[in-house]
Write an enzyme that holds these catalytic residues in place. Structure first.
Site, PDB file in Angstrom:
ATOM      1  N   GLU A  69     -28.577  11.572 -10.019  1.00 45.82           N
ATOM      2  CA  GLU A  69     -29.991  11.946  -9.886  1.00 45.82           C
ATOM      3  C   GLU A  69     -30.212  12.798  -8.642  1.00 45.82           C
ATOM      4  OE1 GLU A  69     -32.817   8.703  -9.471  1.00 45.82           O
ATOM      5  OE2 GLU A  69     -34.527  10.067  -9.625  1.00 45.82           O
ATOM      6  N   SER A  94     -39.990  11.008 -13.478  1.00 47.51           N
ATOM      7  CA  SER A  94     -41.363  11.529 -13.607  1.00 47.51           C
ATOM      8  C   SER A  94     -41.877  12.114 -12.295  1.00 47.51           C
ATOM      9  CB  SER A  94     -42.312  10.468 -14.161  1.00 47.51           C
ATOM     10  OG  SER A  94     -42.421   9.342 -13.332  1.00 47.51           O
ATOM     11  N   GLY A  95     -41.424  11.609 -11.172  1.00 45.22           N
ATOM     12  CA  GLY A  95     -41.617  12.287  -9.890  1.00 45.22           C
ATOM     13  C   GLY A  95     -43.036  12.457  -9.378  1.00 45.22           C
ATOM     14  N   GLY A  96     -44.005  11.735  -9.952  1.00 40.98           N
ATOM     15  CA  GLY A  96     -45.389  11.891  -9.481  1.00 40.98           C
ATOM     16  C   GLY A  96     -46.281  12.594 -10.498  1.00 40.98           C
ATOM     17  N   ARG A 105     -42.803   5.458 -12.364  1.00 41.09           N
ATOM     18  CA  ARG A 105     -44.265   5.443 -12.318  1.00 41.09           C
ATOM     19  C   ARG A 105     -44.907   5.793 -13.665  1.00 41.09           C
ATOM     20  NH1 ARG A 105     -44.163   9.159  -7.096  1.00 41.09           N
ATOM     21  NH2 ARG A 105     -42.084   9.463  -7.962  1.00 41.09           N
ATOM     22  N   LYS A 156     -29.961  12.694 -14.376  1.00 43.11           N
ATOM     23  CA  LYS A 156     -31.388  12.385 -14.227  1.00 43.11           C
ATOM     24  C   LYS A 156     -32.005  13.435 -13.306  1.00 43.11           C
ATOM     25  CE  LYS A 156     -34.581   8.751 -12.770  1.00 43.11           C
ATOM     26  NZ  LYS A 156     -34.888   7.335 -12.905  1.00 43.11           N
ATOM     27  N   ARG A 190     -46.421  -0.185  -4.275  1.00 39.65           N
ATOM     28  CA  ARG A 190     -47.054  -0.266  -5.599  1.00 39.65           C
ATOM     29  C   ARG A 190     -47.978  -1.489  -5.664  1.00 39.65           C
ATOM     30  NH1 ARG A 190     -44.773   4.006  -5.568  1.00 39.65           N
ATOM     31  NH2 ARG A 190     -42.958   4.655  -6.785  1.00 39.65           N
TER      32      ARG A 190
HETATM   33  P1  13P Z   1     -40.331   8.089 -11.095  1.00 38.85           P
HETATM   34  O1  13P Z   1     -40.307   8.304 -12.592  1.00 38.85           O
HETATM   35  O2  13P Z   1     -41.505   7.298 -10.629  1.00 38.85           O
HETATM   36  O3  13P Z   1     -40.104   9.381 -10.343  1.00 38.85           O
HETATM   37  O4  13P Z   1     -39.095   7.154 -10.764  1.00 38.85           O
HETATM   38  C1  13P Z   1     -37.890   7.425 -11.346  1.00 38.85           C
HETATM   39  C2  13P Z   1     -36.803   7.044 -10.428  1.00 38.85           C
HETATM   40  O5  13P Z   1     -35.980   6.227 -10.739  1.00 38.85           O
HETATM   41  C3  13P Z   1     -36.738   7.720  -9.123  1.00 38.85           C
HETATM   42  O6  13P Z   1     -35.505   7.464  -8.548  1.00 38.85           O
END
Ligand code: 13P
Length: 339
Positions: free
Chosen positions: A177, A261-263, A292, A219, A33
């Site tokens: 998650e 959010s995953g991208g 992100r 999550k 990042r």
């Molecule tokens: P993102 O929202 O960027 O996907 O990150 C969330 C997260 O904690 C991934 O493990």
């Protein structure tokens, strides 16, 4: 197991209009990042960037929990106040990422398993001492030709449940998650099928390993087409299919669901969450646990410079507020333009 304590922390995190800031990027990920804005990754920049986010005026209004990486749970801010204390003073709960990352799964080319169970009981005892109220373990499931296999799904579900049991034993709320990645070229229906299979395996294991569902959070990924798919779905379709998939697989006893959010872009992640909350009857509150999608604009505004703190904090506060509204189904795109 202190069930009342677990349930009360989970409910606090699910305060209406609030969600989680995932600021638990590992040292490797935060370097990526920082590379994107030309900032060197050192303990000072890693801690300083997080301190800047946590000191955003009004931080706790929309951020009820913060996931930290081990380094930041132990770190102090510039005036010597522990970062975890800055979070608590803002009215938010500090949490800790405890998995040790996704490693190659034996005999399963292209698939991963999250590691970190060895010594986890002892690590949890220390994290409880340090004031972590919740934890996170991320499993990664990739979609491509012939994968995921049931072997990969079951192995990750088993590890997630073992982690969750140790977390609850320590009085720490587990966030489970299982992330189905959106990196592929698959369509939304393939994502639905895989996500449903993953959640079914996960809740079987959580039952088998005696997890107290009311003292846990999920999550998940949203049900969404792969980034390289030529057929992208509308916000309404993403919302409808995600809700349908979750209703099939996630018991109503679970205290809340907070998406990764995953991208997705920042605005997409907000629009999708809003569409779910605005147009669907739900057995659990749905909110955000974005990394992100809460940080992109703030990172760009910051550029590693102290003089940009206020601009970066404004960018962060805006995204937190937009997602807080989406968690109540009260967001609309006009609010982005107005800002
Ligand atoms: P993102 O929202 O960027 O996907 O990150 C969330 C997260 O904690 C991934 O493990």
């Amino acid at each position: 197991m202190d069930k009342a304590k677990l349930e009360s922390i989970a409910k606090k995190i699910m305060t209406p209009g609030c969600g989680i800031l995932a600021a638990d990027e590992s040292t490797g990920t935060i370097k990526k990042r920082f590379d994107s804005i030309g900032v060197e990754s050192t303990p000072e920049t890693r801690n300083g960037y997080r301190e800047m986010l946590f000191r955003t005026p009004g931080f706790g209004e929309h951020v009820s929990g913060v996931i930290l990486f081990d380094e930041q749970l132990r770190a102090d801010g510039s005036d010597g106040t522990p970062l975890r204390q800055i979070i608590e003073d803002a009215g938010s709960v500090p949490g800790i990422k405890v998995d040790k990352g996704a490693k190659d799964l034996a005999s399963a080319p292209g698939e991963k398993v999250a590691e970190g169970l060895d010594g986890l009981r002892e690590r949890f005892a220390e994290y409880a001492e340090l004031g972590a109220g919740f934890a996170k373990w991320r499993a990664v499931i990739d979609i491509a030709d012939g994968i995921p296999t049931q072997y990969c799904i079951d192995t990750n579900a088993h590890a997630l449940a073992r982690y969750a049991a140790l977390s609850q034993e320590a009085g720490i709320v587990p966030i489970v998650e299982p992330e189905v990645l959106m990196d592929g070229a698959h369509d939304i229906d393939r994502c639905f099928e895989v996500t449903e299979a993953v959640l079914n395996a996960l809740y079987d294991e959580l039952f088998a390993q005696r997890i107290f569902l009311e003292g846990s959070l999920l999550k998940p990924n949203m049900v969404i087409a792969g980034k390289r798919s030529p057929k992208q779905a509308s916000a309404e379709e993403v919302a409808g299919k995600t809700v349908q998939c979750l209703k099939r697989a996630v018991p109503a006893a679970v205290t809340g669901i907070v998406f990764l959010s995953g991208g997705q872009s920042e605005e997409e992640a907000t629009a999708h969450l809003n569409a779910m909350n605005a147009s669907h009857d739900l057995p659990w509150p749905l909110s955000f646990s974005y990394g992100r999608a809460l940080q992109q604009a703030a990172l760009q505004a910051w550029q590693g410079k102290d003089e940009n703190w206020a601009a970066a904090q404004r960018a962060f506060a805006h995204r937190a507020k937009m997602n807080g509204l989406a968690a109540k189904g009260e967001w609309n795109v006009g609010l982005e333009k107005a800002a």
